[in-house]
Design a protein around this motif. Structure first.
Motif, PDB file in Angstrom:
ATOM      1  N   ASN A  93     -52.145 -56.954 -11.310  1.00 52.01           N
ATOM      2  CA  ASN A  93     -53.200 -55.994 -10.983  1.00 52.01           C
ATOM      3  C   ASN A  93     -53.110 -55.550  -9.529  1.00 52.01           C
ATOM      4  OD1 ASN A  93     -54.257 -56.003 -13.575  1.00 52.01           O
ATOM      5  ND2 ASN A  93     -55.759 -57.588 -13.135  1.00 52.01           N
ATOM      6  N   LYS A 129     -49.154 -38.348  -2.694  1.00 55.25           N
ATOM      7  CA  LYS A 129     -49.606 -37.076  -3.255  1.00 55.25           C
ATOM      8  C   LYS A 129     -50.431 -36.303  -2.235  1.00 55.25           C
ATOM      9  CE  LYS A 129     -51.993 -35.048  -7.197  1.00 55.25           C
ATOM     10  NZ  LYS A 129     -52.748 -35.292  -8.419  1.00 55.25           N
ATOM     11  N   ALA A 160     -50.208 -53.164  -9.217  1.00 58.77           N
ATOM     12  CA  ALA A 160     -50.556 -51.866  -9.805  1.00 58.77           C
ATOM     13  C   ALA A 160     -51.487 -51.095  -8.875  1.00 58.77           C
ATOM     14  CB  ALA A 160     -51.193 -52.053 -11.175  1.00 58.77           C
ATOM     15  N   ALA A 161     -52.454 -51.800  -8.276  1.00 57.32           N
ATOM     16  CA  ALA A 161     -53.381 -51.140  -7.359  1.00 57.32           C
ATOM     17  C   ALA A 161     -52.647 -50.616  -6.129  1.00 57.32           C
ATOM     18  CB  ALA A 161     -54.486 -52.112  -6.938  1.00 57.32           C
ATOM     19  N   LYS A 176     -49.506 -49.778  -5.993  1.00 56.52           N
ATOM     20  CA  LYS A 176     -48.675 -48.656  -6.442  1.00 56.52           C
ATOM     21  C   LYS A 176     -49.524 -47.395  -6.576  1.00 56.52           C
ATOM     22  CE  LYS A 176     -45.488 -47.203 -10.043  1.00 56.52           C
ATOM     23  NZ  LYS A 176     -44.837 -47.531 -11.303  1.00 56.52           N
ATOM     24  N   ARG A 177     -50.714 -47.536  -7.188  1.00 57.87           N
ATOM     25  CA  ARG A 177     -51.599 -46.360  -7.322  1.00 57.87           C
ATOM     26  C   ARG A 177     -52.016 -45.834  -5.955  1.00 57.87           C
ATOM     27  NH1 ARG A 177     -53.743 -49.529 -11.517  1.00 57.87           N
ATOM     28  NH2 ARG A 177     -55.425 -50.250 -10.173  1.00 57.87           N
ATOM     29  N   GLU A 178     -52.316 -46.752  -5.033  1.00 58.01           N
ATOM     30  CA  GLU A 178     -52.721 -46.353  -3.690  1.00 58.01           C
ATOM     31  C   GLU A 178     -51.573 -45.626  -2.982  1.00 58.01           C
ATOM     32  OE1 GLU A 178     -53.671 -48.676   0.418  1.00 58.01           O
ATOM     33  OE2 GLU A 178     -54.690 -49.430  -1.370  1.00 58.01           O
ATOM     34  N   GLU A 231     -49.063 -44.027  -4.425  1.00 63.23           N
ATOM     35  CA  GLU A 231     -48.861 -42.730  -5.075  1.00 63.23           C
ATOM     36  C   GLU A 231     -49.917 -41.730  -4.635  1.00 63.23           C
ATOM     37  OE1 GLU A 231     -48.824 -43.784  -9.206  1.00 63.23           O
ATOM     38  OE2 GLU A 231     -46.699 -44.338  -9.174  1.00 63.23           O
ATOM     39  N   ALA A 232     -51.173 -42.197  -4.501  1.00 63.19           N
ATOM     40  CA  ALA A 232     -52.243 -41.303  -4.059  1.00 63.19           C
ATOM     41  C   ALA A 232     -51.997 -40.839  -2.628  1.00 63.19           C
ATOM     42  CB  ALA A 232     -53.596 -42.006  -4.165  1.00 63.19           C
TER      43      ALA A 232
END
Length: 153
Positions: free
Chosen positions: A94, A108, A97-98, A100-102, A104-105
């Motif tokens: 988790n 972006k 994943a968090a 990675k999302r951070e 990517e955000a």
């Protein structure tokens, strides 16, 4: 092939070194025996967990199936460490994943910011082009292949 069912020797060596006290050695033959024993255990645990899943009319093995299989195999002693290890693994996944999302955000947002800056530069360049052309008039010459530009004063 039976040898394909054995765990990689490097994994067995690492696990045994972590489990044994400092200065204790293990022979190659003992590592091989442990590898075969671990493989047999994994196959047996998988078979038992599969039986649990089939009783529940499922084809997919789940962690609770493995826990139940461990109880049926009379390895209750290992249930709590196994559950703790699984929880630690899930937490680690988790967190990854968090992150990675951070990431990517952030990437972006950075790309959108760069895109916005490019558009601002492009708009500025267009304004400069328009300002340069204020004193020009495009006249189409029917004999020429491209329009002529004449200065109007």
């Amino acid at each position: 092939k039976p040898e394909d069912l054995n765990l990689p020797m490097a994994v067995v060596t690492r696990i045994t070194k972590e489990a044994l006290p400092e200065g204790c050695a293990i022979s190659k033959e003992a590592r091989t025996a442990l590898s075969k024993a671990a493989s047999v255990f994994v196959l047996y645990a998988t078979s038992c967990a599969n039986t649990v899943a089939q009783k529940s009319k499922r084809k997919t093995l789940t962690a609770p199936d493995v826990f139940t299989a461990m109880e049926e195999m009379e390895f209750e002693t290992f249930l709590e460490p196994l559950k703790e290890s699984l929880e630690a693994f899930r937490s680690e996944q988790n967190e990854k994943a968090a992150k990675k999302r951070e990431k990517e955000a952030t990437e972006k947002a950075s790309q959108e910011e760069e895109k916005g800056e490019e558009e601002d530069r492009d708009e500025g360049a267009e304004k400069d082009d328009d300002a340069d052309k204020e004193g020009e008039e495009v006249v189409k010459d029917t004999n020429a292949e491209s329009p002529e530009v004449q200065m109007i004063e």
